[in-house]
Design a protein around this motif. Structure first.
Motif, PDB file in Angstrom:
ATOM      1  N   GLY A  51      -0.558  12.638  -0.337  1.00  0.00           N
ATOM      2  CA  GLY A  51       0.347  13.101  -1.387  1.00  0.00           C
ATOM      3  C   GLY A  51       0.245  14.601  -1.587  1.00  0.00           C
ATOM      4  N   ILE A  52       1.392  15.287  -1.630  1.00  0.00           N
ATOM      5  CA  ILE A  52       1.413  16.741  -1.823  1.00  0.00           C
ATOM      6  C   ILE A  52       2.432  17.098  -2.901  1.00  0.00           C
ATOM      7  CG2 ILE A  52       0.706  17.248   0.542  1.00  0.00           C
ATOM      8  CD1 ILE A  52       3.606  17.809   1.233  1.00  0.00           C
ATOM      9  N   SER A  53       2.351  18.325  -3.381  1.00  0.00           N
ATOM     10  CA  SER A  53       3.270  18.796  -4.413  1.00  0.00           C
ATOM     11  C   SER A  53       4.552  19.343  -3.791  1.00  0.00           C
ATOM     12  CB  SER A  53       2.599  19.895  -5.246  1.00  0.00           C
ATOM     13  OG  SER A  53       2.338  21.036  -4.437  1.00  0.00           O
ATOM     14  N   ARG A  54       5.512  19.637  -4.623  1.00  0.00           N
ATOM     15  CA  ARG A  54       6.783  20.190  -4.146  1.00  0.00           C
ATOM     16  C   ARG A  54       6.581  21.562  -3.499  1.00  0.00           C
ATOM     17  NH1 ARG A  54      12.210  19.381  -5.705  1.00  0.00           N
ATOM     18  NH2 ARG A  54      13.554  21.143  -5.136  1.00  0.00           N
ATOM     19  N   ALA A  60       5.034  24.264   3.602  1.00  0.00           N
ATOM     20  CA  ALA A  60       4.750  23.689   4.920  1.00  0.00           C
ATOM     21  C   ALA A  60       5.979  23.751   5.825  1.00  0.00           C
ATOM     22  CB  ALA A  60       4.270  22.250   4.769  1.00  0.00           C
ATOM     23  N   LEU A  61       7.139  23.421   5.271  1.00  0.00           N
ATOM     24  CA  LEU A  61       8.365  23.459   6.071  1.00  0.00           C
ATOM     25  C   LEU A  61       8.731  24.885   6.456  1.00  0.00           C
ATOM     26  CD1 LEU A  61      10.630  20.761   4.357  1.00  0.00           C
ATOM     27  CD2 LEU A  61       9.000  20.508   6.232  1.00  0.00           C
ATOM     28  N   ASN A  62       8.525  25.827   5.534  1.00  0.00           N
ATOM     29  CA  ASN A  62       8.836  27.230   5.839  1.00  0.00           C
ATOM     30  C   ASN A  62       7.945  27.777   6.949  1.00  0.00           C
ATOM     31  OD1 ASN A  62      10.889  27.393   3.921  1.00  0.00           O
ATOM     32  ND2 ASN A  62       9.503  28.046   2.294  1.00  0.00           N
ATOM     33  N   LEU A  63       6.703  27.297   6.999  1.00  0.00           N
ATOM     34  CA  LEU A  63       5.755  27.764   8.015  1.00  0.00           C
ATOM     35  C   LEU A  63       5.863  26.975   9.315  1.00  0.00           C
ATOM     36  CD1 LEU A  63       2.574  28.264   5.778  1.00  0.00           C
ATOM     37  CD2 LEU A  63       4.045  30.050   6.729  1.00  0.00           C
ATOM     38  N   GLY A  64       6.667  25.930   9.317  1.00  0.00           N
ATOM     39  CA  GLY A  64       6.813  25.115  10.515  1.00  0.00           C
ATOM     40  C   GLY A  64       5.596  24.257  10.813  1.00  0.00           C
ATOM     41  N   ILE A  65       4.834  23.921   9.768  1.00  0.00           N
ATOM     42  CA  ILE A  65       3.639  23.113   9.947  1.00  0.00           C
ATOM     43  C   ILE A  65       3.979  21.755  10.559  1.00  0.00           C
ATOM     44  CG2 ILE A  65       1.694  22.003   8.760  1.00  0.00           C
ATOM     45  CD1 ILE A  65       1.460  25.000   8.820  1.00  0.00           C
ATOM     46  N   SER A  77      -6.460  19.230   6.114  1.00  0.00           N
ATOM     47  CA  SER A  77      -7.913  19.337   5.962  1.00  0.00           C
ATOM     48  C   SER A  77      -8.304  20.580   5.172  1.00  0.00           C
ATOM     49  CB  SER A  77      -8.577  19.360   7.341  1.00  0.00           C
ATOM     50  OG  SER A  77      -9.963  19.553   7.251  1.00  0.00           O
ATOM     51  N   THR A  78      -7.640  21.692   5.456  1.00  0.00           N
ATOM     52  CA  THR A  78      -7.955  22.941   4.751  1.00  0.00           C
ATOM     53  C   THR A  78      -7.667  22.833   3.257  1.00  0.00           C
ATOM     54  OG1 THR A  78      -7.461  24.222   6.749  1.00  0.00           O
ATOM     55  CG2 THR A  78      -7.472  25.418   4.653  1.00  0.00           C
ATOM     56  N   LYS A  79      -6.569  22.180   2.919  1.00  0.00           N
ATOM     57  CA  LYS A  79      -6.184  22.039   1.510  1.00  0.00           C
ATOM     58  C   LYS A  79      -6.891  20.856   0.833  1.00  0.00           C
ATOM     59  CE  LYS A  79      -2.032  22.794   0.204  1.00  0.00           C
ATOM     60  NZ  LYS A  79      -2.330  24.074  -0.453  1.00  0.00           N
ATOM     61  N   LYS A  80      -7.673  20.100   1.605  1.00  0.00           N
ATOM     62  CA  LYS A  80      -8.374  18.919   1.077  1.00  0.00           C
ATOM     63  C   LYS A  80      -7.396  17.994   0.351  1.00  0.00           C
ATOM     64  CE  LYS A  80     -12.763  21.364   0.628  1.00  0.00           C
ATOM     65  NZ  LYS A  80     -13.880  21.761  -0.278  1.00  0.00           N
ATOM     66  N   THR A  81      -6.288  17.717   1.040  1.00  0.00           N
ATOM     67  CA  THR A  81      -5.234  16.878   0.475  1.00  0.00           C
ATOM     68  C   THR A  81      -5.709  15.429   0.356  1.00  0.00           C
ATOM     69  OG1 THR A  81      -3.639  18.308   1.592  1.00  0.00           O
ATOM     70  CG2 THR A  81      -2.810  16.219   0.706  1.00  0.00           C
ATOM     71  N   PHE A 135       7.063  14.518   7.113  1.00  0.00           N
ATOM     72  CA  PHE A 135       6.998  15.059   5.755  1.00  0.00           C
ATOM     73  C   PHE A 135       8.103  14.373   4.943  1.00  0.00           C
ATOM     74  CE2 PHE A 135       4.221  17.887   7.742  1.00  0.00           C
ATOM     75  CZ  PHE A 135       3.568  18.681   6.789  1.00  0.00           C
ATOM     76  N   ILE A 136       7.719  13.612   3.932  1.00  0.00           N
ATOM     77  CA  ILE A 136       8.633  12.702   3.235  1.00  0.00           C
ATOM     78  C   ILE A 136       9.035  13.272   1.884  1.00  0.00           C
ATOM     79  CG2 ILE A 136       8.913  10.364   2.332  1.00  0.00           C
ATOM     80  CD1 ILE A 136       6.697   9.503   4.298  1.00  0.00           C
ATOM     81  N   SER A 137      10.345  13.266   1.648  1.00  0.00           N
ATOM     82  CA  SER A 137      10.909  13.681   0.359  1.00  0.00           C
ATOM     83  C   SER A 137      11.918  12.632  -0.104  1.00  0.00           C
ATOM     84  CB  SER A 137      11.599  15.041   0.492  1.00  0.00           C
ATOM     85  OG  SER A 137      12.359  15.331  -0.657  1.00  0.00           O
TER      86      SER A 137
END
Length: 353
Positions: A51-54, A60-65, A77-81, A135-137
């Motif tokens: 689960g992630i925030s808006r 993530a989408l802007n960076l092309g993750i 992993s870096t964000k400890k999601t 990535f689900i919205s």
């Protein structure tokens, strides 16, 4: 009459029993997700949902993750999601589950779905693939259901290395390499063509198929179906201004297949798997493993110039002054002249007497 009443009461009770279940299934805060994934694993394929925030979703989408499996996993992993759910796609190739639209604070929820472990297929499970992250919205979702179809990305093991300079530690482009192996007679058998695949015994790699380093110093082979064994790269042409080192003429590539899949090592360095033939950016930035080139000639050393003796010309019209080394010879000539004159004078005197 009594039977009619009992039937009517039973019908009402039955309706009351089903209404809460139907109401729960179409709860406005939940979305029913159906995941479809083609899996050949008998144990099933496991997926994790985070689960992630808006704001994280948009960044993530802007960076092309989402375009890279490695990037997505590293980012999470870096964000400890936090992981909110794990699901398994079995032999039916489908999995159904629900996800809330909002969290306890009423904030819109966004999710990331990633595959836990790669799948294997093909002969002896050599072909490895993993699905692209999802990535689900629910922003534009009008229905209470969502279908997700996974997209497979093959994780190919390809031979690669990076060409770097020794002193500047910078990538070098346009270095050329041949590829060979030894036959039973210990002769070098060079790769001379890719399509169709051809090998030939040659004296050196100048006539073999050439692999060239790009601007990042990367030298990579396509997937040509190499079998287990030991192979070698041989540098045949160095970049301008550099020379071929002894180590560059025999760069060792070892290919092994085990229970965990295919493993490639180059000069004892384990190679990273590619995503659809592309290396992750962090591997390219590190530039490893490296094959080093030295400069052809080192720059001249700085030294103190030798003192030179300047010989000045004697100006015209000046008196004769013998130079160093000429003094003895000049005096000797004058002496001979004087002696000759003296002898002549003495001879004439005797004749007159």
């Amino acid at each position: 009459m009594k039977r009619a009443c009992l039937f009517f009461i039973s019908l009402c009770i039955g309706l009351l029993y089903f209404i809460p279940v139907e109401t729960q299934a179409i709860s406005p805060n939940e979305v029913k997700v159906q995941l479809t994934h083609e899996s050949h694993s008998q144990e099933g394929t496991a997926f994790s949902i985070y689960g992630i925030s808006r704001s994280d979703y948009e960044k993530a989408l802007n960076l092309g993750i989402e375009l890279s499996i490695e990037k997505t996993k590293e980012w999470l992993s870096t964000k400890k999601t936090p992981k909110v759910k794990q699901v398994i796609v079995d032999a039916s190739q489908k999995a159904e589950f629900t996800l809330p639209r909002h969290n306890a604070l009423g904030e819109q929820m966004y999710y990331v779905l990633v595959q836990n472990q790669p799948d294997r297929e093909g002969v002896n499970g050599k072909d490895i693939y993993q699905v692209s992250p999802s990535f689900i919205s629910f922003d534009d979702l009008e229905e209470p259901t969502l279908d997700i179809y996974t997209k497979r990305v093959f994780m190919a093991q390809l031979p690669y290395f990076f060409k770097y300079s020794e002193k500047e530690a910078k990538p070098l482009a346009n270095a050329e390499f041949a590829f060979y192996q030894f036959n039973e007679s210990h002769e070098k058998v060079y790769l001379t063509n890719l399509d169709p695949l051809e090998w030939q015994v040659l004296r050196d790699g100048s006539q073999a198929y050439s692999f060239k380093s790009d601007d990042q110093g990367l030298v990579m082979m396509p997937d040509i179906g190499l079998e287990e064994g030991t192979y070698y790269f041989e540098e045949t042409k160095a970049p301008v201004g550099y020379k071929i080192s002894k180590e560059s003429t025999q760069i060792t590539l070892v290919i092994q297949d085990n229970e965990e899949g295919r493993v490639m090592t180059l000069n004892n360095h384990i190679l990273h798997a590619t995503e659809a033939g592309v290396l992750p950016e962090d591997i390219i930035k590190k530039g490893e493993p490296r094959v080093i080139n030295e400069l052809e000639t080192d720059p001249p050393e700085t030294s103190t110039p030798k003192t030179q003796t300047t010989i000045k010309e004697t100006p015209k019209g000046s008196s004769f002054l013998p130079k160093t080394g000429e003094k003895v010879w000049s005096y000797g000539l004058v002496g001979l002249v004087l002696m000759s004159v003296a002898i002549l004078l003495l001879k004439r005197r005797k004749e007159n007497e």
